[in-house]
Design a protein around this motif. Structure first.
Motif, mmCIF file in Angstrom:
data_model
loop_
_atom_site.group_PDB
_atom_site.id
_atom_site.type_symbol
_atom_site.label_atom_id
_atom_site.label_comp_id
_atom_site.label_asym_id
_atom_site.label_seq_id
_atom_site.Cartn_x
_atom_site.Cartn_y
_atom_site.Cartn_z
ATOM 1 N N GLY A 16 0.818 -1.215 0.000
ATOM 2 C CA GLY A 16 0.000 0.000 0.000
ATOM 3 C C GLY A 16 0.844 1.254 0.000
ATOM 4 N N ALA A 17 1.866 1.277 -0.826
ATOM 5 C CA ALA A 17 2.856 2.356 -0.780
ATOM 6 C C ALA A 17 2.338 3.645 -1.419
ATOM 7 N N PRO A 18 2.316 4.755 -0.681
ATOM 8 C CA PRO A 18 1.941 6.055 -1.246
ATOM 9 C C PRO A 18 3.144 6.713 -1.913
ATOM 10 N N VAL A 19 3.576 6.116 -3.018
ATOM 11 C CA VAL A 19 4.770 6.590 -3.724
ATOM 12 C C VAL A 19 4.533 6.528 -5.225
ATOM 13 N N GLY B 120 -9.648 -2.054 2.543
ATOM 14 C CA GLY B 120 -9.412 -0.627 2.733
ATOM 15 C C GLY B 120 -8.005 -0.427 3.256
ATOM 16 N N HIS B 121 -7.546 0.808 3.271
ATOM 17 C CA HIS B 121 -6.151 1.073 3.614
ATOM 18 C C HIS B 121 -5.798 0.605 5.024
ATOM 19 N N LEU B 122 -6.741 0.689 5.960
ATOM 20 C CA LEU B 122 -6.458 0.287 7.335
ATOM 21 C C LEU B 122 -6.197 -1.209 7.460
ATOM 22 N N ASP B 123 -6.610 -1.987 6.469
ATOM 23 C CA ASP B 123 -6.400 -3.433 6.516
ATOM 24 C C ASP B 123 -4.935 -3.817 6.372
ATOM 25 N N SER C 167 8.916 -3.988 -17.038
ATOM 26 C CA SER C 167 9.255 -5.372 -17.355
ATOM 27 C C SER C 167 10.595 -5.714 -16.712
ATOM 28 N N ASN C 168 10.522 -6.246 -15.508
ATOM 29 C CA ASN C 168 11.721 -6.596 -14.745
ATOM 30 C C ASN C 168 11.366 -7.805 -13.887
ATOM 31 N N HIS C 169 12.058 -8.913 -14.094
ATOM 32 C CA HIS C 169 11.684 -10.156 -13.418
ATOM 33 C C HIS C 169 11.874 -10.085 -11.910
ATOM 34 N N ARG C 170 12.593 -9.085 -11.420
ATOM 35 C CA ARG C 170 12.810 -8.968 -9.978
ATOM 36 C C ARG C 170 11.761 -8.099 -9.294
ATOM 37 N N ILE C 171 10.886 -7.466 -10.067
ATOM 38 C CA ILE C 171 9.791 -6.680 -9.497
ATOM 39 C C ILE C 171 8.510 -7.505 -9.587
ATOM 40 N N ILE C 172 7.949 -7.854 -8.430
ATOM 41 C CA ILE C 172 6.770 -8.716 -8.351
ATOM 42 C C ILE C 172 5.572 -7.891 -7.887
ATOM 43 N N ASN C 173 4.516 -7.869 -8.687
ATOM 44 C CA ASN C 173 3.276 -7.201 -8.312
ATOM 45 C C ASN C 173 2.305 -8.218 -7.729
ATOM 46 N N VAL C 174 1.745 -7.923 -6.565
ATOM 47 C CA VAL C 174 0.770 -8.809 -5.938
ATOM 48 C C VAL C 174 -0.512 -8.023 -5.670
ATOM 49 N N ASP C 175 -1.599 -8.429 -6.325
ATOM 50 C CA ASP C 175 -2.892 -7.782 -6.143
ATOM 51 C C ASP C 175 -3.534 -8.332 -4.869
ATOM 52 N N LEU C 176 -3.631 -7.503 -3.849
ATOM 53 C CA LEU C 176 -4.166 -7.909 -2.548
ATOM 54 C C LEU C 176 -5.620 -7.492 -2.362
ATOM 55 N N SER C 177 -6.314 -7.213 -3.453
ATOM 56 C CA SER C 177 -7.652 -6.633 -3.365
ATOM 57 C C SER C 177 -8.651 -7.508 -2.624
ATOM 58 N N SER C 178 -8.474 -8.832 -2.648
ATOM 59 C CA SER C 178 -9.410 -9.703 -1.938
ATOM 60 C C SER C 178 -9.075 -9.813 -0.455
ATOM 61 N N VAL C 179 -7.883 -9.379 -0.077
ATOM 62 C CA VAL C 179 -7.453 -9.412 1.324
ATOM 63 C C VAL C 179 -7.615 -8.040 1.967
ATOM 64 N N VAL C 180 -7.239 -7.008 1.225
ATOM 65 C CA VAL C 180 -7.280 -5.631 1.713
ATOM 66 C C VAL C 180 -8.539 -4.957 1.184
ATOM 67 N N CYS D 214 -3.752 -2.560 -3.754
ATOM 68 C CA CYS D 214 -5.197 -2.800 -3.751
ATOM 69 C C CYS D 214 -5.847 -1.759 -4.651
ATOM 70 N N ARG D 215 -6.476 -2.204 -5.713
ATOM 71 C CA ARG D 215 -7.070 -1.278 -6.686
ATOM 72 C C ARG D 215 -8.218 -0.467 -6.086
ATOM 73 N N GLY D 216 -8.921 -1.028 -5.107
ATOM 74 C CA GLY D 216 -10.078 -0.349 -4.534
ATOM 75 C C GLY D 216 -9.797 0.380 -3.236
ATOM 76 N N ASP D 217 -8.546 0.720 -2.981
ATOM 77 C CA ASP D 217 -8.176 1.425 -1.748
ATOM 78 C C ASP D 217 -8.583 2.893 -1.874
ATOM 79 N N TRP D 218 -9.850 3.177 -1.538
ATOM 80 C CA TRP D 218 -10.376 4.529 -1.734
ATOM 81 C C TRP D 218 -9.687 5.554 -0.839
#
Length: 338
Positions: free
Chosen positions: A195-198, A264-267, A249-262, A221-225
């Motif tokens: 959830g990085a604000p960067v 909201g931001h407080l999660d 495109s860099n094999h060492r950068i891994i994106n993980v969609d946590l939308s089903s776990v998170v 998380c795409r839905g982190d309002w």
């Protein structure tokens, strides 16, 4: 053996600022584990609130016994003010119905002043000031952390960094600072930003990858309002890492969609046990799952196998990593009812 690998006599616990550095008022390390090991993990908390999460150690209670572990203590007075403001906005000023509407506003990708409800904008002053203060201070703390790591306060041992929200921002600016000077390579092994604000631009993350020996995980998380709202003044021009995958495109950068776990931001604080399992970070037995944790730890450090795939014969009460394509992984709910 410890002396051979640079661990003897080295540690972060004894470090504390002797005098104020710039605008930074508080900066020190607290141990999360005992003893000396050949690998160091540093966890960075994003805000503080009341109860269980009133301390910097609180969110990290489920970290697995993996190497020598510390948490960074930084600007606690401001992080508590931010935590109180976040709770006020989410729990007291925005209804559940409004939160669902806001989530889809963020998902639509149209995040402008015109799309936010007037009732939310009316209370923006509650959060804008503490958020702005912590946003600025997190960048300064990150730069100072880079100086500490570059000076090898931890000895000649690899360091893995994990943080959420503004804690992830601290790590981001630490890596940016390390990338500015020669000699920053080889200090940091693996990184997890949640959830990085960067800035999520390819150019910015390409610089980060140059000073990280292992992998960089971007948990978003795409839905982190709430994150979208806090970034409402700049998110149209600036891609936010905590809201979307990094397209580089860099094999060492891994994106993980946590939308089903998170949800909201407080999660990111409340669901840390489950999040750690989802991104493949070693956890204590029983943390985030009802079954024994898989052994994701290898000789290279805690993220030697950062994204774990489950076989058809396993029944895991944890989020399952599916639909892997390139470096984007989506976490989907796993049925643990049977």
């Amino acid at each position: 053996m410890a002396s051979l690998f640079g661990a003897a006599g080295a540690g972060l616990t004894g470090y504390k600022m002797n005098k104020r550095v710039g605008a930074i008022e508080e900066f020190e390390f607290l141990p999360l584990s005992t003893g000396k090991h050949l690998h160091v993990t540093l966890a960075v908390t994003g805000w503080l609130c009341s109860g269980k999460y009133s301390s910097f150690q609180g969110p990290w209670s489920s970290l697995g016994a993996c190497g020598e572990q510390y948490c960074l203590v930084w600007e606690s007075r401001y992080l508590r003010d931010l935590g109180s403001a976040l709770d006020s906005i989410v729990d007291g000023l925005v209804s559940m119905v409004a939160q669902e509407a806001l989530k889809y506003t963020v998902l639509s990708g149209i995040v402008t002043a015109l799309t936010w409800p007037a009732s939310l904008l009316a209370v923006a002053s509650v959060i804008d000031n503490p958020w702005g203060v912590c946003l600025s201070r997190s960048a300064e703390v990150g730069k100072h952390l880079a100086q500490v790591l570059r000076s090898r306060q931890q000895g000649k041992r690899p360091v893995s960094l994990i943080g959420f929200s503004l804690g992830a921002r601290v790590i981001y600016f630490c890596l940016q600072e390390l990338a500015n000077d020669q000699g920053g390579e080889g200090v940091v092994e693996d990184v997890i930003l949640l959830g990085a604000p960067v800035d999520g631009s390819d150019k910015a993350w390409e610089r980060l990858s140059r000073v990280v020996a292992g992998r960089i995980v971007n948990g978003y998380c795409r839905g982190d309002w709430l994150l979208g709202f806090l970034y409402r003044s700049s998110s149209v021009q600036l891609s936010v890492a905590g809201l979307q995958p990094i397209s580089l495109s860099n094999h060492r950068i891994i994106n993980v969609d946590l939308s089903s776990v998170v949800k909201g931001h407080l999660d990111y604080m409340r669901q840390m046990d489950t999040i750690l399992v989802a991104v493949g970070w070693p956890t204590r037995d029983g943390a985030g799952t009802h079954s024994k944790q898989p052994d994701t730890l290898a000789k290279g450090g805690p993220l030697a196998n950062p994204i774990r795939k489950s076989s058809q014969n396993e029944h895991l009460c944890e989020p399952d990593v599916r639909h892997t394509e390139g470096t984007v992984c989506r976490i989907t709910d796993h049925d643990c009812g049977n």
